[in-house]
Structures are given as structure tokens and as C-alpha cells.
Write an enzyme that holds these catalytic residues in place. Structure first.
Site, PDB file in Angstrom:
ATOM      1  CB  CYS A 217      -0.906  -0.004   1.231  1.00  0.00           C
ATOM      2  SG  CYS A 217      -2.396  -1.004   1.032  1.00  0.00           S
TER       3      CYS A 217
ATOM      4  CG  HIS B  19       1.734  -8.870  -5.265  1.00  0.00           C
ATOM      5  ND1 HIS B  19       0.777  -9.431  -4.437  1.00  0.00           N
ATOM      6  CD2 HIS B  19       2.826  -9.659  -5.157  1.00  0.00           C
ATOM      7  CE1 HIS B  19       1.283 -10.504  -3.851  1.00  0.00           C
ATOM      8  NE2 HIS B  19       2.518 -10.676  -4.269  1.00  0.00           N
TER       9      HIS B  19
HETATM   10 ZN    ZN Z   1      -2.038  -3.183   0.389  1.00  0.00          ZN
END
Ligand code: ZN
Length: 393
Positions: A80, A192
Site C-alpha cells: 500500500c 501484485h
Molecule cells: Zn495493500
């Protein structure tokens, strides 16, 4: 157009912002706005690689990875954007797509050539590089839920990294991939993927490249094996899932996994970097469509591995190699996963519990179901028919 802004983390690892938006890129060009305030200690030494003389394969020994972050709570997510309470791996208040060197790397950061004549007992530095690709700054979601413009930027990031890593000393294979779902070992929920740049050609890539090379040579350098398979699948039709202008997706004739799709460009190219802008545009649409179908098959998101097969960095093998994506899932029913047991894990001999044609039919129907606004399509590829049961016995 994707704007590229490289910077360094406090331990010297490279981090690169990929932005479609000029204002976002401008923020990443301000050194103060992207300063890593963590003051990390220097990186530890690279791991080692041991040669398995019995199989001729290299095994990375990465004991330091045991301490890596495992399913952290959302407020401590390393992918994040950084906040005062969470100094994450991405020292910016926001980003679109970001790539950085993995802190818990199986290969690298040292670069170099492996011993050319390894034998029993050969140990060397695990040369190479491992990178993380954060697909979006939002913690929730997955590649399939990205807006198309963000997915398109990810494709440009893969292309950029493939080109850059391919040029590094000693790299023989660049592998972009995504593991999705805790069921298959994902340790971070933030959307990701990863990129491994290996100092050798891994076994599966070596097998595919050797077969492609053999076929190419036998045709006098006029035909590629994947081109041949693609034409055959498009002509047969019963395993086709999506047919576009530049890309097609199909369940391969001899699929190994309960869910397996190959996404193949119509033009032979060695890697993602060689795709034109127009091809990347269509890849975005087709790939998002495909992942949407995977998730429409069952009431819960389907775990998968999306593996980009790119040409090895080898003068002999490269001309015959043909970029494609292999998406596979071990899910064989809503609540069942296929485990790699004796035959698969020990012998590498796969037994598929369903037929590729049935899976293709379910994936085609899933597209229709999604268009109609329903999910959890009634036609799922589980419950193998009597015929396939008999084959397995
Ligand atoms: Zn995250």
C-alpha cells in the site's frame, strides 16, 4: 503513454513508478515526495544455488525467505502507499503501478554467470533478480478487477522490465507471473505479481524451448510450433475460448490442469517487449475478459497462476520461441483443489480429471453468463464424465 520514474529505496533497491497520468508522474519525480524514510539496513548477501547433478537442475537455497512477511493485516501492507502509520515498501502517498526489487529475494541482487561445467557438489551465488509488481495502489481487488487503463500500464511495466532485465549480465530467462489466491501460497493479498530473472533456463521453459526449436529446425526455419498449435486450435474450434484480432485464448489440446488456458498472440514475438501498442491494447481487453470468465465459473474467486512464457536469452533457442501466457488453476470443483500427488509431483506425469473441451465450453458459457449479469455459472467444469473417470482408472 506510460511515464517511467526510477528511484532508490533506503537500502539501495531499485523502485520504478509507471504512470499513465502526467500529474501522478510529476509527483513521483519530486525526490522529497518519494524519499524512503525507513533508513533500512543494507541488504544481506545473495543466497546460494546448488546444482542437482541427478537431474541437471539448479535449486535456489533461500533460507532467509522464511522470515518474509506473511499475510499482514491491511494497515501494515508493504504494497500500500506509505502513510505516517505504515512506512511501506512504496514511499509515496499514491501510485498507479510500481515495480521494485524484492526485499526477500530468491535470486540476486548479485549478477553473474553460473559455472559452465557444474558437477555433484557445485554451489554458487544465486545470481539474478526478483522484482515485485504492484498492480494498483488499492489494497482490495485483483488483476481481473483493474480498470483497463491500469491493466494496460501493467503490461507496459512488464515490457519495460523484460527488456531491462534481459540486458543484465548472466540473465537467461525473464519470467513475469502472478499467483492469485491464498490457496496456492500467496503471502500478500494486495494485487501484485512478480518477475524472476533467472541465471539459467528453468526446466519447464527449457522443455518448451527445446520442443519449439526441434519443430522450427525440421521445418527449415519456416514454421513455429506454437503457430502450428494456434492454427490447429482455431481450426478445430471446440477448445477456443476467445478469438480476437491479435490474440486468441484456448484450452490446450492436452491441458494438464483442471483449468488451463493459453493466451497466444497471432504474431510470433519473443517477449512482451516486442508487442506493438495495438497488440498491447487488445491484450488488455482479452486478458481481463479471460480472468473474468475464470471468476465467473464458481461462487468464489478462482485461484490461479498466470505464467508468461517468454523466449530464453539464448541465441540458439530464441528464434523458435513464441511468447504466450499459460493460466492454470488447481481448482477442480467449487470446494476442491487438485493437489500435485505421486504421479504429478514425483514423475511429472499429469492426469487431468476433466476434458479440455468441457472446460472450454464452461469458459465460453461464463462469458455469456457475465454479459447477462449473473455469476457462478451453472455450467462448471467439475463432475468429470463417465468416460474420463474410466480413463483415470
Ligand atoms: Zn495493500
Amino acid at each position: 503513454m506510460t511515464l517511467i520514474t526510477p528511484t532508490l529505496l533506503s537500502d539501495g533497491r531499485e523502485l520504478i513508478y509507471f504512470d499513465a497520468d502526467e500529474a501522478s508522474a510529476a509527483r513521483h519525480r519530486d525526490p522529497e515526495a518519494v524519499r524512503d524514510a525507513r533508513g533500512l539496513p543494507p541488504r544481506g548477501p545473495a543466497g546460494t544455488a546448488r546444482y542437482d547433478a541427478l537431474s541437471g537442475e539448479w535449486i535456489a537455497v533461500a533460507a532467509h525467505r522464511q522470515s518474509r512477511t506473511h499475510l499482514p493485516p491491511a494497515d501494515q501492507c508493504p504494497l500500500c502507499p506509505t502513510t505516517p502509520a505504515n512506512l511501506s515498501e512504496v514511499p509515496a502517498s499514491d501510485y498507479e503501478v510500481v515495480v521494485f526489487e524484492n526485499r526477500f529475494s530468491s535470486f540476486g541482487p548479485d549478477l553473474g554467470e553460473l559455472p559452465s561445467a557444474p558437477e555433484w557438489g557445485t554451489t554458487t551465488t544465486a545470481f539474478g533478480r526478483c522484482e515485485v509488481v504492484a498492480f494498483d495502489s488499492a489494497h482490495e481487488g485483483s488483476f481481473g478487477s483493474l480498470p483497463p487503463e491500469r491493466a494496460r500500464t501493467v503490461i507496459d511495466a512488464w515490457a519495460h522490465r523484460t527488456e531491462a532485465l534481459s540486458a543484465m549480465p548472466g540473465i537467461k530467462q525473464v519470467f513475469c507471473f502472478e499467483n492469485r489466491g491464498a490457496d496456492i501460497g500467496v503471502t500478500l493479498l494486495h494485487p501484485h505479481g512478480q518477475i524472476y530473472a533467472y541465471p539459467f533456463i528453468p526446466p519447464r521453459a527449457a522443455t518448451l524451448a527445446a520442443r519449439a526449436h526441434e519443430f522450427f529446425e525440421a521445418s527449415g526455419g519456416t514454421r513455429t510450433l506454437m503457430g502450428h498449435a494456434l492454427a490447429a486450435e482455431r481450426s478445430a474450434g471446440d477448445r477456443m475460448v476467445i478469438e480476437g484480432e491479435h490474440f486468441s485464448a484456448f484450452v490446450p489440446f492436452a491441458a494438464r490442469w483442471p483449468l488451463e488456458v493459453h493466451l497466444v498472440p497471432h504474431r510470433q514475438v519473443p517477449d512482451i517487449a516486442a508487442l506493438t501498442g495495438e497488440e498491447r491494447d487488445e491484450l488488455t481487453t482479452v486478458y481481463l475478459d479471460l480472468l473474468g470468465r475464470f471468476d465467473a465459473l464458481y461462487p468464489t474467486p478462482t485461484p490461479y497462476i498466470a505464467a508468461w512464457q517468454q523466449a530464453p536469452l539464448d541465441d540458439v533457442l530464441r528464434p523458435a520461441s513464441y511468447l504466450h501466457l499459460q493460466v492454470t488453476s488447481p481448482r477442480r470443483a467449487a470446494d476442491k483443489l487438485k493437489f500435485l500427488a505421486g504421479s504429478e509431483a514425483a514423475m511429472g506425469a499429469f492426469i487431468n480429471d476433466t476434458t479440455p473441451e468441457k472446460v472450454a465450453e464452461a469458459l465460453r458459457a461464463a462469458g455469456t453468463a457475465r454479459t447477462a449479469g449473473t455469476s457462478g455459472a451453472a455450467t462448471t467444469p467439475d463432475a468429470p464424465s463417465a468416460t474420463t473417470r474410466k480413463d483415470q482408472a
